[in-house]
Design an enzyme around this catalytic site. Structure first.
Site, mmCIF file in Angstrom:
data_model
loop_
_atom_site.group_PDB
_atom_site.id
_atom_site.type_symbol
_atom_site.label_atom_id
_atom_site.label_comp_id
_atom_site.label_asym_id
_atom_site.label_seq_id
_atom_site.Cartn_x
_atom_site.Cartn_y
_atom_site.Cartn_z
ATOM 1 N N ASP A 1 0.862 -1.188 0.000
ATOM 2 C CA ASP A 1 0.000 0.000 0.000
ATOM 3 C C ASP A 1 0.896 1.234 0.000
ATOM 4 O OD1 ASP A 1 -2.706 1.169 0.170
ATOM 5 O OD2 ASP A 1 -1.983 1.993 2.052
ATOM 6 N N SER A 2 0.305 2.348 -0.435
ATOM 7 C CA SER A 2 1.053 3.601 -0.416
ATOM 8 C C SER A 2 1.351 4.045 1.020
ATOM 9 C CB SER A 2 0.245 4.683 -1.126
ATOM 10 O OG SER A 2 -1.005 4.834 -0.475
ATOM 11 N N CYS B 1 -3.599 -1.024 -2.371
ATOM 12 C CA CYS B 1 -3.903 0.384 -2.635
ATOM 13 C C CYS B 1 -4.810 0.509 -3.871
ATOM 14 C CB CYS B 1 -2.588 1.118 -2.881
ATOM 15 S SG CYS B 1 -2.770 2.851 -3.263
ATOM 16 N N GLU C 1 -4.638 10.206 8.036
ATOM 17 C CA GLU C 1 -3.183 10.163 8.253
ATOM 18 C C GLU C 1 -2.778 11.045 9.443
ATOM 19 O OE1 GLU C 1 -0.443 8.793 6.265
ATOM 20 O OE2 GLU C 1 -1.886 7.519 5.238
ATOM 21 N N CYS D 1 -11.026 3.044 -1.216
ATOM 22 C CA CYS D 1 -9.725 3.495 -0.714
ATOM 23 C C CYS D 1 -9.483 2.767 0.594
ATOM 24 C CB CYS D 1 -9.739 5.007 -0.493
ATOM 25 S SG CYS D 1 -8.257 5.620 0.312
ATOM 26 N N HIS E 1 -7.995 3.514 3.188
ATOM 27 C CA HIS E 1 -8.097 4.289 4.427
ATOM 28 C C HIS E 1 -9.535 4.410 4.940
ATOM 29 C CE1 HIS E 1 -4.054 5.495 3.501
ATOM 30 N NE2 HIS E 1 -3.986 6.340 4.510
HETATM 31 N N1 DGL Z 1 -4.045 3.743 -0.208
HETATM 32 C C1 DGL Z 1 -4.631 4.666 -1.138
HETATM 33 C C2 DGL Z 1 -5.856 4.080 -1.824
HETATM 34 O O1 DGL Z 1 -6.354 3.046 -1.437
HETATM 35 C C3 DGL Z 1 -4.999 5.968 -0.489
HETATM 36 C C4 DGL Z 1 -3.843 6.757 0.035
HETATM 37 C C5 DGL Z 1 -3.067 7.513 -1.015
HETATM 38 O O2 DGL Z 1 -3.603 8.459 -1.622
HETATM 39 O O3 DGL Z 1 -1.918 7.168 -1.180
HETATM 40 O O4 DGL Z 1 -6.345 4.626 -2.767
#
Ligand code: DGL
Length: 271
Positions: free
Chosen positions: A7-8, A70, A155, A189, A191
């Site tokens: 994931d990012s 992600c 975050e 997403c 998050h």
């Molecule tokens: N993890 C990213 C997603 O699921 C969201 C966070 C980001 O923008 O890096 O889209």
């Protein structure tokens, strides 16, 4: 050989947790590219480059299978990586995403055949959700809403406070104003499950809300049954190792908020 979850940032931890509950026997490596998060506001080229670098790193860590948790990376980079890079880099390994299982679930749940999508700018602009859903269910309309403030709220651990309600209400209202027939809402997403308590307050009653953790875990379980040649290569020691591109102190503190348990990560530099 391990199963990698990428994931990012921290969001994929929610997916990894569900995967580990469903498939506790395997060995996992989590990679969070926290030093370069968010991906959601970046260009296609940058998201593709970053995602490919992280996938190469997970291959170097001996991952047989990688789940790109992600949504932004799945939406913008996964198809190119699967079709162009994988045959060259590691033809016997696999990289899976989160959009296909979410599309399948959407088709099962919606009766009105109008689904809503809340996601990052990058995911919405890619148009990948409507395209992937249309491939399986051409009769479904997808109405999308980019929610660029939701990830920064989470975050910064602001999502638990009242101020976050403003941004949640605003985007949910906009989405349902655009098409009140929406009966299924995709939280596209990683998050967003952390905002679920607030999201349910503003979503009309009887709307199905799709949270990805469980369905990605289920889809991985089914994949492993359908692909014994992959499954046989995955080691079964029940371990997990976390890597972050940020400082480990920062990662450990925030990751513990996401998982509600202490996390100890290792640092990795990716370029
Ligand atoms: N993890 C990213 C997603 O699921 C969201 C966070 C980001 O923008 O890096 O889209």
């Amino acid at each position: 050989m391990k199963i990698g979850v990428f994931d990012s940032g921290y969001g994929g931890l929610t997916i990894l947790e569900n995967i580990r509950q469903r498939l506790p026997q395997y060995d996992y490596i989590y990679l969070g590219d926290n030093a370069r998060t968010p991906y959601g506001t970046r260009s296609f080229e940058v998201i593709y480059d970053y995602t490919l670098q992280c996938i190469k790193q997970l291959f170097a860590f001996n991952c047989q299978l990688i789940v790109v948790a992600c949504n932004t990376a799945s939406a913008r980079a996964l198809r190119t990586i699967q079709q162009q890079d994988l045959p060259r880099l590691a033809p016997d390994r696999r990289v899976l995403g989160v959009i296909r299982p979410t599309a399948e679930q959407t088709g099962k749940l919606t009766v009105s055949r109008v689904a809503g999508l809340c996601a990052t700018d990058g995911t919405v602009q890619s148009g990948t959700y409507p395209v992937e859903i249309a491939k399986l269910f051409p009769d479904i309309t997808v109405v999308s809403e980019a929610c660029p403030m939701w990830v920064p709220l989470i975050e910064n651990n602001e999502h638990i406070h009242d101020g976050a309600d403003y941004f949640v209400r605003r985007h949910i209202h906009r989405l349902f104003e655009r098409d009140p027939r929406i009966d299924t809402l995709i939280l596209g997403c990683t998050h967003y499950p952390l905002l679920l308590d607030k999201i349910v307050r503003y979503v009309p009653e009887n709307v199905h809300i799709i949270v990805q953790g469980n369905l990605v875990a289920e889809s991985l379980a089914e994949y492993l049954v359908r692909h014994p040649e992959q499954e046989i290569r995955c080691s079964k020691g029940g371990t997990v190792v976390y890597y972050t591109t940020e400082s480990t102190e920062k990662f450990n503190a925030s990751a513990s908020v996401f998982l509600k348990q202490p996390i100890v990560a290792e640092h990795i530099t990716i370029n």
